[in-house]
Design a protein around this motif. Structure first.
Motif, PDB file in Angstrom:
ATOM      1  N   VAL A  39      57.061   1.615  54.422  1.00  0.00           N
ATOM      2  CA  VAL A  39      59.022   2.748  54.179  1.00  0.00           C
ATOM      3  C   VAL A  39      58.442   3.719  53.528  1.00  0.00           C
ATOM      4  O   VAL A  39      57.877   3.960  52.188  1.00  0.00           O
ATOM      5  N   THR A  40      58.668   5.201  53.961  1.00  0.00           N
ATOM      6  CA  THR A  40      58.707   6.534  53.262  1.00  0.00           C
ATOM      7  C   THR A  40      60.078   6.992  53.328  1.00  0.00           C
ATOM      8  O   THR A  40      61.040   6.558  54.045  1.00  0.00           O
ATOM      9  N   VAL A  51      58.051   9.684  48.600  1.00  0.00           N
ATOM     10  CA  VAL A  51      58.005   8.388  48.278  1.00  0.00           C
ATOM     11  C   VAL A  51      57.568   6.925  49.273  1.00  0.00           C
ATOM     12  O   VAL A  51      58.117   7.785  50.188  1.00  0.00           O
ATOM     13  N   ARG A  52      57.338   6.536  49.215  1.00  0.00           N
ATOM     14  CA  ARG A  52      55.863   5.937  49.784  1.00  0.00           C
ATOM     15  C   ARG A  52      55.886   4.120  49.156  1.00  0.00           C
ATOM     16  O   ARG A  52      55.439   4.341  47.934  1.00  0.00           O
ATOM     17  N   VAL A  53      56.367   2.898  49.732  1.00  0.00           N
ATOM     18  CA  VAL A  53      56.872   1.386  49.258  1.00  0.00           C
ATOM     19  C   VAL A  53      56.050   0.883  50.133  1.00  0.00           C
ATOM     20  O   VAL A  53      55.744   1.225  51.928  1.00  0.00           O
ATOM     21  N   ASP A  54      55.236  -0.608  49.905  1.00  0.00           N
ATOM     22  CA  ASP A  54      54.665  -1.373  50.340  1.00  0.00           C
ATOM     23  C   ASP A  54      55.856  -2.630  50.500  1.00  0.00           C
ATOM     24  O   ASP A  54      54.685  -2.988  49.716  1.00  0.00           O
ATOM     25  N   LEU A  55      56.563  -2.945  50.951  1.00  0.00           N
ATOM     26  CA  LEU A  55      57.323  -3.951  50.470  1.00  0.00           C
ATOM     27  C   LEU A  55      56.098  -5.580  50.909  1.00  0.00           C
ATOM     28  O   LEU A  55      56.613  -6.071  49.914  1.00  0.00           O
ATOM     29  N   ALA A  56      55.355  -5.223  51.081  1.00  0.00           N
ATOM     30  CA  ALA A  56      54.691  -6.341  51.439  1.00  0.00           C
ATOM     31  C   ALA A  56      53.375  -6.582  50.341  1.00  0.00           C
ATOM     32  O   ALA A  56      52.481  -7.160  49.699  1.00  0.00           O
ATOM     33  N   ALA A  57      53.649  -5.504  49.873  1.00  0.00           N
ATOM     34  CA  ALA A  57      51.868  -5.409  48.335  1.00  0.00           C
ATOM     35  C   ALA A  57      52.398  -6.193  46.965  1.00  0.00           C
ATOM     36  O   ALA A  57      54.259  -5.680  47.058  1.00  0.00           O
ATOM     37  N   VAL A  78      62.643   3.383  42.927  1.00  0.00           N
ATOM     38  CA  VAL A  78      63.233   2.489  42.454  1.00  0.00           C
ATOM     39  C   VAL A  78      64.721   3.036  43.123  1.00  0.00           C
ATOM     40  O   VAL A  78      64.549   1.714  43.559  1.00  0.00           O
ATOM     41  N   ALA A  79      64.975   3.626  43.700  1.00  0.00           N
ATOM     42  CA  ALA A  79      66.373   3.861  43.795  1.00  0.00           C
ATOM     43  C   ALA A  79      65.755   3.165  45.414  1.00  0.00           C
ATOM     44  O   ALA A  79      67.080   2.814  46.462  1.00  0.00           O
ATOM     45  N   CYS A  84      66.190  -0.863  49.620  1.00  0.00           N
ATOM     46  CA  CYS A  84      65.669  -1.962  50.398  1.00  0.00           C
ATOM     47  C   CYS A  84      66.221  -3.376  49.876  1.00  0.00           C
ATOM     48  O   CYS A  84      66.091  -4.394  50.812  1.00  0.00           O
ATOM     49  N   VAL A  85      66.547  -3.297  49.092  1.00  0.00           N
ATOM     50  CA  VAL A  85      67.281  -5.184  48.399  1.00  0.00           C
ATOM     51  C   VAL A  85      68.159  -5.654  49.206  1.00  0.00           C
ATOM     52  O   VAL A  85      68.628  -6.559  50.407  1.00  0.00           O
TER      53      VAL A  85
END
Length: 272
Positions: A39-40, A51-57, A78-79, A84-85
């Motif tokens: 997700v970016t 921001v960049r996150v990997d929901l599976a990592a 965090v936001a 994504c929650v």
């Protein structure tokens, strides 16, 4: 890794979690995209932050270009995770796959070549992926990295915010996975030189830059030692000794330790 409020709390402090909740409630997330588990997003703060996150990592592998340098991740990440929650962005992976599968091969090749021709960093990533060694020198790579310091705060010499060095670390990792340790060492050395020469202009986010320097220096030592060539080790020791003498004073000890580690690893390699 499941994205829940509890798992998000696990990657930040309580205070940052509350700020992230407020950012989400205030509508600070300007845009967000998802391809597979990545997700970016763009989050509005004192400026727009990527921001960049990997929901599976594990731990979501968070990254943000804000100056936060405290424990855990920042409120912008965090936001995005809290969004994504309950309301994750639609996954565009299938759409991307469909477009790629339906694209004409010649048109796709022409598009790729055009992009590679105008983007040296992307070109390096592509060539590394297809097992080609780098054609760029340490000085050429350094120029690109130095430019990031200049662009971060163009009106002042001082750099207040962290710089994202991911593209260069990813490039070095790609070369290492391909077994091209000389190319990986070239990238790591460019990072080491640039960070050493620019460290005194850093005013804030010290831990970020120190971690990047240590990671680059460790990578350089590992790659030179793994090659096991006496001439490469000799050149590297000379480089590290020179930097210990003429580089940033508070990094001297790091260079001196690197010389010892390189010689020890090279000796180990020669006995294998």
């Amino acid at each position: 890794m499941d994205v829940t409020k509890d798992t998000v709390r696990g990657v930040c402090t309580d205070a940052v979690f509350e700020r992230g909740e407020r950012y989400l409630a205030d509508g600070r997330i300007r845009e967000s995209h998802r391809v597979d588990t990545t997700v970016t997003a763009v989050v509005s703060g004192s400026r727009q932050y990527d921001v960049r996150v990997d929901l599976a990592a594990d731990g979501f592998a968070p990254w943000c270009d804000c100056p936060y340098d405290g424990p855990g991740t920042c409120k912008h990440v965090v936001a995005v995770l809290l969004r994504c929650v309950d309301d994750p962005p639609q996954d565009e992976g299938d759409r991307l796959d469909t477009a790629l599968n339906g694209a004409d091969a010649d048109e796709l090749r022409a598009f790729l070549r055009e992009e590679l021709a105008t983007d040296a960093d992307l070109r390096d990533q592509f060539l590394a992926r297809v097992s080609e060694s780098t054609t760029r020198s340490v000085d050429e790579l350094r120029t690109t990295i130095d430019r990031r310091f200049e662009e971060t705060n163009p009106e002042y010499y001082v750099v207040f915010e962290p710089i994202d060095f991911t593209r260069w670390f990813d490039l070095a990792t790609e070369y290492r996975e391909q077994g091209r340790y000389a190319s990986a060492a070239t990238v790591y050395r460019a990072l080491v030189e640039s960070l050493d020469d620019n460290m005194e202009r850093v005013d804030g986010a010290y831990d970020h830059f120190s971690r990047a320097f240590s990671r680059a220096l460790d990578g350089y030592v590992d790659c030179v030692a793994f090659r096991g060539r006496d001439d490469a080790v000799t050149d590297a020791v000379a480089f590290l000794d020179e930097r210990a003498t003429s580089g940033t004073p508070f990094l001297t000890e790091h260079f001196e330790k690197a010389v010892v580690e390189l010689q020890e690893k090279a000796d180990e390699q020669s006995f294998e």
